[in-house]
Design a protein around this motif. Structure first.
Motif, PDB file in Angstrom:
ATOM      1  N   ILE A   1      23.610  40.428  36.906  1.00  0.00           N
ATOM      2  CA  ILE A   1      24.354  41.432  36.150  1.00  0.00           C
ATOM      3  C   ILE A   1      24.293  42.774  36.872  1.00  0.00           C
ATOM      4  O   ILE A   1      23.220  43.256  37.202  1.00  0.00           O
ATOM      5  CB  ILE A   1      23.793  41.577  34.720  1.00  0.00           C
ATOM      6  CG1 ILE A   1      23.961  40.260  33.962  1.00  0.00           C
ATOM      7  CG2 ILE A   1      24.493  42.718  33.986  1.00  0.00           C
ATOM      8  CD1 ILE A   1      23.341  40.240  32.591  1.00  0.00           C
ATOM      9  N   THR A   2      25.455  43.337  37.125  1.00  0.00           N
ATOM     10  CA  THR A   2      25.559  44.693  37.678  1.00  0.00           C
ATOM     11  C   THR A   2      26.015  45.599  36.556  1.00  0.00           C
ATOM     12  O   THR A   2      27.011  45.313  35.892  1.00  0.00           O
ATOM     13  CB  THR A   2      26.581  44.737  38.838  1.00  0.00           C
ATOM     14  OG1 THR A   2      26.146  43.876  39.876  1.00  0.00           O
ATOM     15  CG2 THR A   2      26.750  46.148  39.370  1.00  0.00           C
TER      16      THR A   2
ATOM     17  N   LEU B   1      24.338  31.948  37.051  1.00  0.00           N
ATOM     18  CA  LEU B   1      25.030  31.342  38.194  1.00  0.00           C
ATOM     19  C   LEU B   1      26.090  32.240  38.820  1.00  0.00           C
ATOM     20  O   LEU B   1      26.363  32.139  40.005  1.00  0.00           O
ATOM     21  CB  LEU B   1      25.715  30.032  37.760  1.00  0.00           C
ATOM     22  CG  LEU B   1      24.809  28.909  37.300  1.00  0.00           C
ATOM     23  CD1 LEU B   1      25.631  27.748  36.770  1.00  0.00           C
ATOM     24  CD2 LEU B   1      23.926  28.440  38.449  1.00  0.00           C
ATOM     25  N   CYS B   2      26.704  33.065  38.007  1.00  0.00           N
ATOM     26  CA  CYS B   2      27.840  33.875  38.457  1.00  0.00           C
ATOM     27  C   CYS B   2      27.613  35.341  38.122  1.00  0.00           C
ATOM     28  O   CYS B   2      26.809  35.687  37.267  1.00  0.00           O
ATOM     29  CB  CYS B   2      29.121  33.387  37.777  1.00  0.00           C
ATOM     30  SG  CYS B   2      29.526  31.674  38.146  1.00  0.00           S
ATOM     31  N   GLN B   3      28.365  36.191  38.768  1.00  0.00           N
ATOM     32  CA  GLN B   3      28.236  37.640  38.608  1.00  0.00           C
ATOM     33  C   GLN B   3      28.899  38.130  37.325  1.00  0.00           C
ATOM     34  O   GLN B   3      30.010  37.718  36.994  1.00  0.00           O
ATOM     35  CB  GLN B   3      28.875  38.340  39.805  1.00  0.00           C
ATOM     36  CG  GLN B   3      28.736  39.839  39.797  1.00  0.00           C
ATOM     37  CD  GLN B   3      27.333  40.303  40.109  1.00  0.00           C
ATOM     38  OE1 GLN B   3      26.743  39.851  41.059  1.00  0.00           O
ATOM     39  NE2 GLN B   3      26.815  41.211  39.309  1.00  0.00           N
ATOM     40  N   VAL B   4      28.217  39.017  36.623  1.00  0.00           N
ATOM     41  CA  VAL B   4      28.749  39.716  35.452  1.00  0.00           C
ATOM     42  C   VAL B   4      28.668  41.203  35.766  1.00  0.00           C
ATOM     43  O   VAL B   4      27.633  41.696  36.210  1.00  0.00           O
ATOM     44  CB  VAL B   4      27.926  39.400  34.181  1.00  0.00           C
ATOM     45  CG1 VAL B   4      28.388  40.263  33.012  1.00  0.00           C
ATOM     46  CG2 VAL B   4      28.016  37.915  33.832  1.00  0.00           C
ATOM     47  N   ILE B   5      29.760  41.905  35.539  1.00  0.00           N
ATOM     48  CA  ILE B   5      29.774  43.357  35.737  1.00  0.00           C
ATOM     49  C   ILE B   5      29.927  43.998  34.372  1.00  0.00           C
ATOM     50  O   ILE B   5      30.879  43.710  33.637  1.00  0.00           O
ATOM     51  CB  ILE B   5      30.904  43.795  36.682  1.00  0.00           C
ATOM     52  CG1 ILE B   5      30.682  43.185  38.063  1.00  0.00           C
ATOM     53  CG2 ILE B   5      30.977  45.324  36.749  1.00  0.00           C
ATOM     54  CD1 ILE B   5      31.777  43.453  39.048  1.00  0.00           C
TER      55      ILE B   5
ATOM     56  N   HIS C   1      37.077  32.877  39.029  1.00  0.00           N
ATOM     57  CA  HIS C   1      36.882  32.243  37.726  1.00  0.00           C
ATOM     58  C   HIS C   1      35.387  32.094  37.453  1.00  0.00           C
ATOM     59  O   HIS C   1      34.589  31.928  38.360  1.00  0.00           O
ATOM     60  CB  HIS C   1      37.618  30.897  37.656  1.00  0.00           C
ATOM     61  CG  HIS C   1      36.991  29.793  38.425  1.00  0.00           C
ATOM     62  ND1 HIS C   1      37.019  29.721  39.796  1.00  0.00           N
ATOM     63  CD2 HIS C   1      36.296  28.712  37.998  1.00  0.00           C
ATOM     64  CE1 HIS C   1      36.383  28.640  40.187  1.00  0.00           C
ATOM     65  NE2 HIS C   1      35.926  28.011  39.130  1.00  0.00           N
ATOM     66  N   ARG C   2      35.035  32.263  36.204  1.00  0.00           N
ATOM     67  CA  ARG C   2      33.654  32.237  35.699  1.00  0.00           C
ATOM     68  C   ARG C   2      32.933  33.574  35.801  1.00  0.00           C
ATOM     69  O   ARG C   2      31.853  33.714  35.256  1.00  0.00           O
ATOM     70  CB  ARG C   2      32.823  31.134  36.344  1.00  0.00           C
ATOM     71  CG  ARG C   2      33.376  29.755  36.081  1.00  0.00           C
ATOM     72  CD  ARG C   2      32.471  28.695  36.630  1.00  0.00           C
ATOM     73  NE  ARG C   2      33.108  27.387  36.444  1.00  0.00           N
ATOM     74  CZ  ARG C   2      32.946  26.374  37.247  1.00  0.00           C
ATOM     75  NH1 ARG C   2      32.147  26.476  38.282  1.00  0.00           N
ATOM     76  NH2 ARG C   2      33.555  25.237  37.018  1.00  0.00           N
ATOM     77  N   ASN C   3      33.487  34.543  36.508  1.00  0.00           N
ATOM     78  CA  ASN C   3      32.893  35.883  36.500  1.00  0.00           C
ATOM     79  C   ASN C   3      33.391  36.620  35.259  1.00  0.00           C
ATOM     80  O   ASN C   3      34.460  36.310  34.733  1.00  0.00           O
ATOM     81  CB  ASN C   3      33.272  36.676  37.745  1.00  0.00           C
ATOM     82  CG  ASN C   3      32.630  36.133  39.001  1.00  0.00           C
ATOM     83  OD1 ASN C   3      33.327  35.794  39.953  1.00  0.00           O
ATOM     84  ND2 ASN C   3      31.320  36.039  39.022  1.00  0.00           N
TER      85      ASN C   3
END
Length: 184
Positions: free
Chosen positions: A67-68, A148-152, A48-50
């Protein structure tokens, strides 16, 4: 021997430019990992949050380490179908799906190919499953989340504006109702 050395140097340089670390952009084809492989490998780590975002070709390459960015050569509809299926098959997450609200004002006249895009996306994602949100609001949320969290981000070769699909992951085995009960 000199030619072999130069070839190896060029190959190493190409790979290092395309994939410098886990959170940087990856050039598809620079190594043996396709965007599907990378996403499948990361799926167990996402929660959750990604976010996973499938974009058109003009979406910018962002420099935030959270960010990937990957490139997918398949059709846009095929990519969102793969992403949606991967999320649905995951036991630990589900997705809130968003698209740009600006889509409601687009037409074939303004954006050639719009009708075909809309039809192909409609076959993959049910309209009732997608919430329309202003583009700038979605970008602001991504900026906040990626700190804070991963974004793809998966870029495609689609050249239609406001065609991004945003998958905000949420916990698949817990819900807001049960969360509220433990917070009473």
């Amino acid at each position: 021997m000199k030619t072999l050395f130069i070839s190896l140097c060029v190959a190493c340089l190409a790979v290092s430019c395309c994939r410098t670390n886990d959170s940087s952009a990856q050039c598809n084809g620079a190594d043996n990992e396709s965007w599907k492989t990378v996403l499948q490998q990361k799926m167990a780590l996402l929660g959750h949050r990604n976010w996973i975002v499938v974009t058109d070709m003009a979406y910018p390459l962002q420099s935030n380490p959270g960010i990937t960015t990957l490139f997918a050569p398949e059709s846009y509809a095929e990519v969102i179908g793969e992403v949606n299926a991967l999320i649905k098959d995951a036991p630990h997450v589900f997705a809130h799906i968003y698209q740009d609200q600006e889509q409601t004002r687009l037409s074939e006249e303004l954006a050639p190919g719009w009708g075909e895009y809309k039809e192909s996306v409609g076959k993959v994602l049910g309209a009732e499953d997608v919430k329309l949100v202003p583009h700038e609001d979605l970008i602001k949320r991504l900026d906040e989340v990626s700190n804070l969290c991963q974004v793809i981000i998966i870029k495609t070769s689609l050249t239609i504006p406001y065609s991004s699909t945003f998958f905000e992951l949420d916990c698949g085995y817990w819900d807001a109702e049960r969360e509220a009960k433990i917070r009473e």
